[in-house]
Design a protein around this motif. Structure first.
Motif, PDB file in Angstrom:
ATOM      1  N   MET A   1      14.388   3.847 -16.891  1.00 50.42           N
ATOM      2  CA  MET A   1      14.109   2.932 -15.792  1.00 50.42           C
ATOM      3  C   MET A   1      12.933   2.039 -16.171  1.00 50.42           C
ATOM      4  O   MET A   1      11.879   2.509 -16.533  1.00 50.42           O
ATOM      5  N   LYS A   2      13.137   0.739 -16.083  1.00 53.08           N
ATOM      6  CA  LYS A   2      12.081  -0.229 -16.383  1.00 53.08           C
ATOM      7  C   LYS A   2      11.074  -0.245 -15.244  1.00 53.08           C
ATOM      8  O   LYS A   2      11.437  -0.244 -14.074  1.00 53.08           O
ATOM      9  N   THR A   3       9.792  -0.253 -15.593  1.00 50.43           N
ATOM     10  CA  THR A   3       8.741  -0.344 -14.593  1.00 50.43           C
ATOM     11  C   THR A   3       8.190  -1.757 -14.595  1.00 50.43           C
ATOM     12  O   THR A   3       7.712  -2.229 -15.614  1.00 50.43           O
ATOM     13  N   GLU A   4       8.294  -2.442 -13.451  1.00 50.30           N
ATOM     14  CA  GLU A   4       7.719  -3.775 -13.334  1.00 50.30           C
ATOM     15  C   GLU A   4       6.212  -3.629 -13.154  1.00 50.30           C
ATOM     16  O   GLU A   4       5.734  -2.661 -12.590  1.00 50.30           O
ATOM     17  N   GLN A   5       5.478  -4.616 -13.626  1.00 48.11           N
ATOM     18  CA  GLN A   5       4.029  -4.556 -13.535  1.00 48.11           C
ATOM     19  C   GLN A   5       3.552  -4.934 -12.134  1.00 48.11           C
ATOM     20  O   GLN A   5       3.905  -5.985 -11.611  1.00 48.11           O
ATOM     21  N   LEU A   6       2.750  -4.052 -11.561  1.00 50.24           N
ATOM     22  CA  LEU A   6       2.128  -4.346 -10.276  1.00 50.24           C
ATOM     23  C   LEU A   6       0.985  -5.324 -10.493  1.00 50.24           C
ATOM     24  O   LEU A   6       0.292  -5.254 -11.506  1.00 50.24           O
ATOM     25  N   VAL A   7       0.771  -6.212  -9.540  1.00 49.73           N
ATOM     26  CA  VAL A   7      -0.374  -7.123  -9.550  1.00 49.73           C
ATOM     27  C   VAL A   7      -1.103  -6.878  -8.241  1.00 49.73           C
ATOM     28  O   VAL A   7      -0.597  -7.215  -7.166  1.00 49.73           O
ATOM     29  N   ILE A   8      -2.274  -6.239  -8.343  1.00 54.47           N
ATOM     30  CA  ILE A   8      -2.983  -5.812  -7.141  1.00 54.47           C
ATOM     31  C   ILE A   8      -4.490  -5.972  -7.290  1.00 54.47           C
ATOM     32  O   ILE A   8      -4.998  -6.116  -8.399  1.00 54.47           O
ATOM     33  N   THR A   9      -5.171  -5.925  -6.157  1.00 56.18           N
ATOM     34  CA  THR A   9      -6.629  -5.944  -6.177  1.00 56.18           C
ATOM     35  C   THR A   9      -7.131  -4.517  -6.379  1.00 56.18           C
ATOM     36  O   THR A   9      -6.375  -3.547  -6.251  1.00 56.18           O
ATOM     37  N   LYS A  10      -8.394  -4.385  -6.677  1.00 59.86           N
ATOM     38  CA  LYS A  10      -9.011  -3.065  -6.862  1.00 59.86           C
ATOM     39  C   LYS A  10      -8.841  -2.215  -5.602  1.00 59.86           C
ATOM     40  O   LYS A  10      -8.592  -1.014  -5.687  1.00 59.86           O
ATOM     41  N   LYS A  11      -8.941  -2.840  -4.434  1.00 60.91           N
ATOM     42  CA  LYS A  11      -8.793  -2.121  -3.159  1.00 60.91           C
ATOM     43  C   LYS A  11      -7.424  -1.442  -3.079  1.00 60.91           C
ATOM     44  O   LYS A  11      -7.323  -0.258  -2.755  1.00 60.91           O
ATOM     45  N   GLU A  12      -6.360  -2.178  -3.361  1.00 57.84           N
ATOM     46  CA  GLU A  12      -5.013  -1.602  -3.311  1.00 57.84           C
ATOM     47  C   GLU A  12      -4.787  -0.606  -4.441  1.00 57.84           C
ATOM     48  O   GLU A  12      -4.149   0.424  -4.243  1.00 57.84           O
ATOM     49  N   TYR A  13      -5.332  -0.899  -5.619  1.00 53.44           N
ATOM     50  CA  TYR A  13      -5.212   0.029  -6.738  1.00 53.44           C
ATOM     51  C   TYR A  13      -5.837   1.380  -6.367  1.00 53.44           C
ATOM     52  O   TYR A  13      -5.225   2.437  -6.556  1.00 53.44           O
ATOM     53  N   ASP A  14      -7.053   1.343  -5.830  1.00 52.61           N
ATOM     54  CA  ASP A  14      -7.738   2.584  -5.445  1.00 52.61           C
ATOM     55  C   ASP A  14      -6.981   3.322  -4.348  1.00 52.61           C
ATOM     56  O   ASP A  14      -6.893   4.546  -4.364  1.00 52.61           O
ATOM     57  N   LEU A  15      -6.421   2.582  -3.409  1.00 52.10           N
ATOM     58  CA  LEU A  15      -5.636   3.187  -2.336  1.00 52.10           C
ATOM     59  C   LEU A  15      -4.427   3.933  -2.901  1.00 52.10           C
ATOM     60  O   LEU A  15      -4.167   5.084  -2.537  1.00 52.10           O
ATOM     61  N   LEU A  16      -3.694   3.282  -3.812  1.00 57.01           N
ATOM     62  CA  LEU A  16      -2.527   3.923  -4.416  1.00 57.01           C
ATOM     63  C   LEU A  16      -2.913   5.126  -5.272  1.00 57.01           C
ATOM     64  O   LEU A  16      -2.256   6.171  -5.228  1.00 57.01           O
ATOM     65  N   LEU A  17      -3.972   4.983  -6.054  1.00 55.02           N
ATOM     66  CA  LEU A  17      -4.427   6.086  -6.909  1.00 55.02           C
ATOM     67  C   LEU A  17      -4.834   7.287  -6.060  1.00 55.02           C
ATOM     68  O   LEU A  17      -4.464   8.426  -6.357  1.00 55.02           O
ATOM     69  N   ASN A  18      -5.564   7.037  -4.997  1.00 54.31           N
ATOM     70  CA  ASN A  18      -5.990   8.105  -4.097  1.00 54.31           C
ATOM     71  C   ASN A  18      -4.777   8.770  -3.454  1.00 54.31           C
ATOM     72  O   ASN A  18      -4.715   9.996  -3.347  1.00 54.31           O
ATOM     73  N   HIS A  19      -3.809   7.977  -3.038  1.00 51.71           N
ATOM     74  CA  HIS A  19      -2.595   8.521  -2.429  1.00 51.71           C
ATOM     75  C   HIS A  19      -1.828   9.380  -3.435  1.00 51.71           C
ATOM     76  O   HIS A  19      -1.337  10.448  -3.082  1.00 51.71           O
ATOM     77  N   LEU A  20      -1.762   8.926  -4.660  1.00 48.91           N
ATOM     78  CA  LEU A  20      -1.073   9.686  -5.711  1.00 48.91           C
ATOM     79  C   LEU A  20      -1.746  11.037  -5.932  1.00 48.91           C
ATOM     80  O   LEU A  20      -1.080  12.056  -6.054  1.00 48.91           O
ATOM     81  N   LYS A  21      -3.067  11.050  -5.953  1.00 47.22           N
ATOM     82  CA  LYS A  21      -3.814  12.285  -6.197  1.00 47.22           C
ATOM     83  C   LYS A  21      -3.748  13.262  -5.029  1.00 47.22           C
ATOM     84  O   LYS A  21      -3.722  14.469  -5.227  1.00 47.22           O
ATOM     85  N   PRO A  93       6.373   5.352   3.334  1.00 48.72           N
ATOM     86  CA  PRO A  93       7.066   5.384   2.034  1.00 48.72           C
ATOM     87  C   PRO A  93       7.402   4.004   1.465  1.00 48.72           C
ATOM     88  O   PRO A  93       7.152   3.732   0.294  1.00 48.72           O
ATOM     89  N   ILE A  94       7.937   3.105   2.283  1.00 51.88           N
ATOM     90  CA  ILE A  94       8.293   1.785   1.752  1.00 51.88           C
ATOM     91  C   ILE A  94       7.043   0.948   1.485  1.00 51.88           C
ATOM     92  O   ILE A  94       7.031   0.118   0.580  1.00 51.88           O
ATOM     93  N   GLY A  95       5.973   1.168   2.231  1.00 54.39           N
ATOM     94  CA  GLY A  95       4.711   0.467   1.980  1.00 54.39           C
ATOM     95  C   GLY A  95       4.139   0.826   0.621  1.00 54.39           C
ATOM     96  O   GLY A  95       3.765  -0.058  -0.165  1.00 54.39           O
ATOM     97  N   ILE A  96       4.095   2.110   0.326  1.00 58.84           N
ATOM     98  CA  ILE A  96       3.618   2.582  -0.986  1.00 58.84           C
ATOM     99  C   ILE A  96       4.507   2.020  -2.092  1.00 58.84           C
ATOM    100  O   ILE A  96       4.039   1.576  -3.133  1.00 58.84           O
ATOM    101  N   ALA A  97       5.815   2.020  -1.848  1.00 64.16           N
ATOM    102  CA  ALA A  97       6.770   1.558  -2.863  1.00 64.16           C
ATOM    103  C   ALA A  97       6.575   0.089  -3.215  1.00 64.16           C
ATOM    104  O   ALA A  97       6.719  -0.290  -4.374  1.00 64.16           O
ATOM    105  N   LEU A  98       6.234  -0.742  -2.231  1.00 61.83           N
ATOM    106  CA  LEU A  98       6.219  -2.188  -2.428  1.00 61.83           C
ATOM    107  C   LEU A  98       4.873  -2.768  -2.832  1.00 61.83           C
ATOM    108  O   LEU A  98       4.811  -3.869  -3.384  1.00 61.83           O
ATOM    109  N   LEU A  99       3.795  -2.073  -2.566  1.00 61.90           N
ATOM    110  CA  LEU A  99       2.454  -2.605  -2.813  1.00 61.90           C
ATOM    111  C   LEU A  99       2.306  -3.049  -4.267  1.00 61.90           C
ATOM    112  O   LEU A  99       2.590  -2.295  -5.194  1.00 61.90           O
TER     113      LEU A  99
END
Length: 134
Positions: A1-21, A93-99
């Protein structure tokens, strides 16, 4: 499965990383996908963010590739979520998926009823204090 590159700010990156952890609600499929997306994410300043990047306060239209059904919602912080007003939490779920995705992207994400593929049809930014398209 190809992973498209996310383009995000540090705020969204940290939010996703925290959610993943911290989230035990993510399926193994979604954990692996989000982990791979974050490894390759392009973190930019708010000024350098593409106008069609999905971030908090974006107005997003997506299409389920299989059913062709379209959904439009305003992606918001969890405390502002209100489905009656089409305000969807970024931690849904769809919010996390699309960010971090942009218009035209195809996004695979495991939903409660199986892996779904969505196309990002349109992204607009909403002025947070006015809640109208910028």
């Amino acid at each position: 499965m190809k992973t498209e590159q996310l383009v995000i700010t540090k705020k969204e990156y940290d939010l996703l990383l925290n959610h993943l952890k911290l989230s035990s609600r993510l399926s193994d499929f979604n954990k692996n996908k989000l982990h791979n997306e974050l490894k390759t994410a392009k973190v930019v300043s708010k000024q350098d963010l593409p106008e069609d990047a999905i971030v908090i306060d974006a107005l997003v239209t997506i299409r389920d590739v299989e059913s062709k059904q379209e959904f439009t919602f305003h992606l918001v912080a969890p405390e502002q979520a209100n489905m009656k007003l089409n305000k969807l939490s970024v931690l849904a779920p769809i919010g996390i998926a699309l960010l971090g995705y942009t218009s035209g992207a195809l996004v695979d994400w495991e939903m409660p009823n199986g892996v779904k593929k969505f196309e990002v049809v349109k992204v607009g930014q909403v002025a947070p204090e006015k809640n109208e398209v910028a």
